[in-house]
Design a protein around this motif. Structure first.
Motif, PDB file in Angstrom:
ATOM      1  N   MET A 171     -10.011 -12.304  54.987  1.00 30.42           N
ATOM      2  CA  MET A 171     -11.176 -11.437  55.219  1.00 30.42           C
ATOM      3  C   MET A 171     -11.688 -11.665  56.649  1.00 30.42           C
ATOM      4  O   MET A 171     -12.036 -12.792  57.005  1.00 30.42           O
ATOM      5  N   THR A 172     -11.720 -10.630  57.444  1.00 28.95           N
ATOM      6  CA  THR A 172     -12.127 -10.744  58.848  1.00 28.95           C
ATOM      7  C   THR A 172     -13.640 -10.583  58.974  1.00 28.95           C
ATOM      8  O   THR A 172     -14.224  -9.652  58.422  1.00 28.95           O
ATOM      9  N   ARG A 173     -14.251 -11.498  59.729  1.00 29.80           N
ATOM     10  CA  ARG A 173     -15.703 -11.478  59.919  1.00 29.80           C
ATOM     11  C   ARG A 173     -16.034 -10.862  61.281  1.00 29.80           C
ATOM     12  O   ARG A 173     -15.544 -11.346  62.309  1.00 29.80           O
ATOM     13  N   ILE A 174     -16.880  -9.828  61.265  1.00 32.45           N
ATOM     14  CA  ILE A 174     -17.253  -9.115  62.488  1.00 32.45           C
ATOM     15  C   ILE A 174     -18.762  -9.217  62.697  1.00 32.45           C
ATOM     16  O   ILE A 174     -19.544  -9.006  61.766  1.00 32.45           O
ATOM     17  N   TYR A 175     -19.142  -9.521  63.922  1.00 31.64           N
ATOM     18  CA  TYR A 175     -20.556  -9.641  64.291  1.00 31.64           C
ATOM     19  C   TYR A 175     -20.897  -8.587  65.340  1.00 31.64           C
ATOM     20  O   TYR A 175     -20.173  -8.412  66.326  1.00 31.64           O
ATOM     21  N   MET A 176     -22.015  -7.864  65.150  1.00 32.86           N
ATOM     22  CA  MET A 176     -22.502  -6.869  66.109  1.00 32.86           C
ATOM     23  C   MET A 176     -23.951  -7.210  66.444  1.00 32.86           C
ATOM     24  O   MET A 176     -24.792  -7.315  65.556  1.00 32.86           O
ATOM     25  N   ASN A 177     -24.255  -7.378  67.737  1.00 32.36           N
ATOM     26  CA  ASN A 177     -25.606  -7.778  68.152  1.00 32.36           C
ATOM     27  C   ASN A 177     -26.401  -6.594  68.688  1.00 32.36           C
ATOM     28  O   ASN A 177     -25.889  -5.798  69.466  1.00 32.36           O
ATOM     29  N   ARG A 178     -27.609  -6.474  68.278  1.00 36.24           N
ATOM     30  CA  ARG A 178     -28.588  -5.516  68.784  1.00 36.24           C
ATOM     31  C   ARG A 178     -27.970  -4.174  69.183  1.00 36.24           C
ATOM     32  O   ARG A 178     -28.072  -3.719  70.322  1.00 36.24           O
ATOM     33  N   TRP A 179     -27.348  -3.517  68.225  1.00 37.76           N
ATOM     34  CA  TRP A 179     -26.706  -2.238  68.480  1.00 37.76           C
ATOM     35  C   TRP A 179     -27.676  -1.086  68.279  1.00 37.76           C
ATOM     36  O   TRP A 179     -28.788  -1.252  67.788  1.00 37.76           O
ATOM     37  N   PHE A 180     -27.221   0.107  68.678  1.00 36.44           N
ATOM     38  CA  PHE A 180     -27.952   1.333  68.355  1.00 36.44           C
ATOM     39  C   PHE A 180     -27.856   1.548  66.847  1.00 36.44           C
ATOM     40  O   PHE A 180     -27.028   0.950  66.157  1.00 36.44           O
ATOM     41  N   SER A 181     -28.668   2.471  66.333  1.00 41.85           N
ATOM     42  CA  SER A 181     -28.643   2.753  64.899  1.00 41.85           C
ATOM     43  C   SER A 181     -27.291   3.290  64.432  1.00 41.85           C
ATOM     44  O   SER A 181     -26.941   3.162  63.265  1.00 41.85           O
ATOM     45  N   VAL A 182     -26.501   3.875  65.364  1.00 49.89           N
ATOM     46  CA  VAL A 182     -25.202   4.425  64.966  1.00 49.89           C
ATOM     47  C   VAL A 182     -24.224   3.342  64.524  1.00 49.89           C
ATOM     48  O   VAL A 182     -23.175   3.656  63.949  1.00 49.89           O
ATOM     49  N   ALA A 183     -24.543   2.082  64.770  1.00 47.15           N
ATOM     50  CA  ALA A 183     -23.683   1.013  64.260  1.00 47.15           C
ATOM     51  C   ALA A 183     -23.555   1.113  62.737  1.00 47.15           C
ATOM     52  O   ALA A 183     -22.553   0.668  62.162  1.00 47.15           O
TER      53      ALA A 183
ATOM     54  N   ILE B 194     -16.069  -8.472  56.593  1.00 50.83           N
ATOM     55  CA  ILE B 194     -17.460  -8.831  56.305  1.00 50.83           C
ATOM     56  C   ILE B 194     -18.234  -8.644  57.608  1.00 50.83           C
ATOM     57  O   ILE B 194     -17.793  -9.094  58.673  1.00 50.83           O
ATOM     58  N   PHE B 195     -19.390  -7.983  57.535  1.00 52.14           N
ATOM     59  CA  PHE B 195     -20.146  -7.653  58.742  1.00 52.14           C
ATOM     60  C   PHE B 195     -21.444  -8.449  58.845  1.00 52.14           C
ATOM     61  O   PHE B 195     -22.183  -8.598  57.864  1.00 52.14           O
ATOM     62  N   TYR B 196     -21.690  -8.913  60.058  1.00 51.91           N
ATOM     63  CA  TYR B 196     -22.900  -9.653  60.393  1.00 51.91           C
ATOM     64  C   TYR B 196     -23.599  -8.907  61.519  1.00 51.91           C
ATOM     65  O   TYR B 196     -22.950  -8.381  62.433  1.00 51.91           O
ATOM     66  N   GLY B 197     -24.927  -8.864  61.469  1.00 53.38           N
ATOM     67  CA  GLY B 197     -25.671  -8.192  62.517  1.00 53.38           C
ATOM     68  C   GLY B 197     -26.949  -8.933  62.849  1.00 53.38           C
ATOM     69  O   GLY B 197     -27.533  -9.611  62.004  1.00 53.38           O
ATOM     70  N   THR B 198     -27.388  -8.801  64.115  1.00 50.28           N
ATOM     71  CA  THR B 198     -28.681  -9.343  64.524  1.00 50.28           C
ATOM     72  C   THR B 198     -29.427  -8.302  65.338  1.00 50.28           C
ATOM     73  O   THR B 198     -28.828  -7.456  65.996  1.00 50.28           O
TER      74      THR B 198
END
Length: 343
Positions: free
Chosen positions: A1-13, A30-34
């Protein structure tokens, strides 16, 4: 399972997470966001979300490194502070996190400052550059405006460091102030109004005063390999209102190929051009997934997922997008209280 992190993106994330998750290969993520706002729409599709601290520079990079280490992140897709993250990319290499960012610091920084980027492209014969002047005083602003106007050009201006349409204004000396007051909010202003405002300070941050491009505007969404080899480029033309046209424009395809070959921008990037008198001229290049990429994906190409495959080093067959499509979008109501967010 690949873990992806996206930081402070636009709402289109929100859309991009769903597109990557719902891929045709059955790959699991699995997605992580801040984000500073824990209820921001970009976090709603993530499996895990946390609040970002109000820090900048190396302190922000260290926050991202610690976050990636703590959650064993495989792929980091940054939007905010890409330059700082790229400058300290070795910190992510050391913990085994792949970062979807251009490692060419000089190129990345130039793309963030439009005047530097225009200078970098000068003489390369990749794409036409608009007439422009860079100013930081009211007197120079007036001089630049008069020089461009003398060439029978309509004039606009924008900060050299700005994202999207922030700070963009068109000069229209025929504005009806009363009519403007009772109409929709506009990005137009008169020369005198702009000059008087800029003259309130001795010096301001650099503005690019440039010819106003009045023809069709295109965003060309591109996916490339880690080495910057172009995989696909899909033009999206902005039409009236919320309408977009996904079109087959050989001239724009050729521009995308020349830019990709010369600059070698990896993974995902977006070229913005606008025509003037039949000539496509460069507005800017964004070294990331664009805000309108989810519309481009109506061509049948899952571009966010292709970008992920690219950074994972997996083979990608050049897709065959369906073009000649008129597209738009509507709002969708979502329940925000359905999940608990980390504080």
């Amino acid at each position: 399972m690949t873990r992806i992190y996206m930081n402070r993106w636009f709402s289109v994330a929100y859309h991009y997470i769903h597109m990557i998750r719902n891929n045709s290969d059955g790959e699991k993520f699995i997605f992580y966001g801040t984000h500073p706002d824990i209820q921001h729409m970009s976090l709603l599709a993530a499996d895990h979300a946390e609040t970002e601290p109000a820090v900048t520079g190396l302190e922000y990079v260290n926050f991202c490194v610690a976050f990636c280490a703590r959650h064993e992140i495989d792929i980091f897709i940054p939007r905010l502070h890409m330059e700082e993250i790229a400058r300290h990319i070795h910190l992510f290499d050391e913990i085994g996190t792949k970062v979807m960012v251009c490692r060419d610091i000089e190129l990345l920084e130039a793309m963030m400052e439009k005047d530097r980027f225009y200078e970098m492209l000068g003489g390369k014969d990749l794409v036409a550059i608009p007439e422009y002047r860079v100013v930081n005083t009211a007197a120079d602003f007036k001089k630049a405006y008069e020089q461009l106007s003398a060439q029978d050009m309509k004039v606009c201006f924008k900060p050299t460091k700005a994202e999207g349409g922030n700070g963009f204004r068109m000069i229209d000396n025929d504005l009806d102030s009363l009519g403007e007051l009772f109409s929709y909010v506009t990005v137009s202003t008169t020369f005198q109004r702009a000059y008087d405002t800029l003259a309130l300070t001795e010096q301001f941050e650099d503005l690019m005063v440039m010819e106003l491009l009045e023809g069709p505007e295109y965003s060309i969404d591109c996916i490339s390999t880690a080495k910057g080899e172009l995989i696909t480029a899909i033009p999206r033309r902005k039409s009236e209102g919320r309408l977009y046209l996904l079109e087959d424009v050989p001239e724009l395809q050729a521009i995308s190929e020349r830019i990709a070959e010369a600059l070698r921008i990896p993974y995902a990037f977006n070229i913005q051009v606008r025509y003037n008198q039949g000539i496509p001229k460069l507005l800017e290049i964004n070294p990331r997934m664009s805000g309108g990429l989810y519309i481009t994906c109506l061509s049948g190409v899952n571009m966010p997922y292709l970008a992920v495959r690219s950074i994972m080093g997996k083979p990608i067959e050049p897709p065959e997008p369906q073009l000649g499509i008129t597209a738009s979008f509507v709002e969708q109501a979502l329940i925000m209280e359905a999940r608990q967010f980390a504080k």
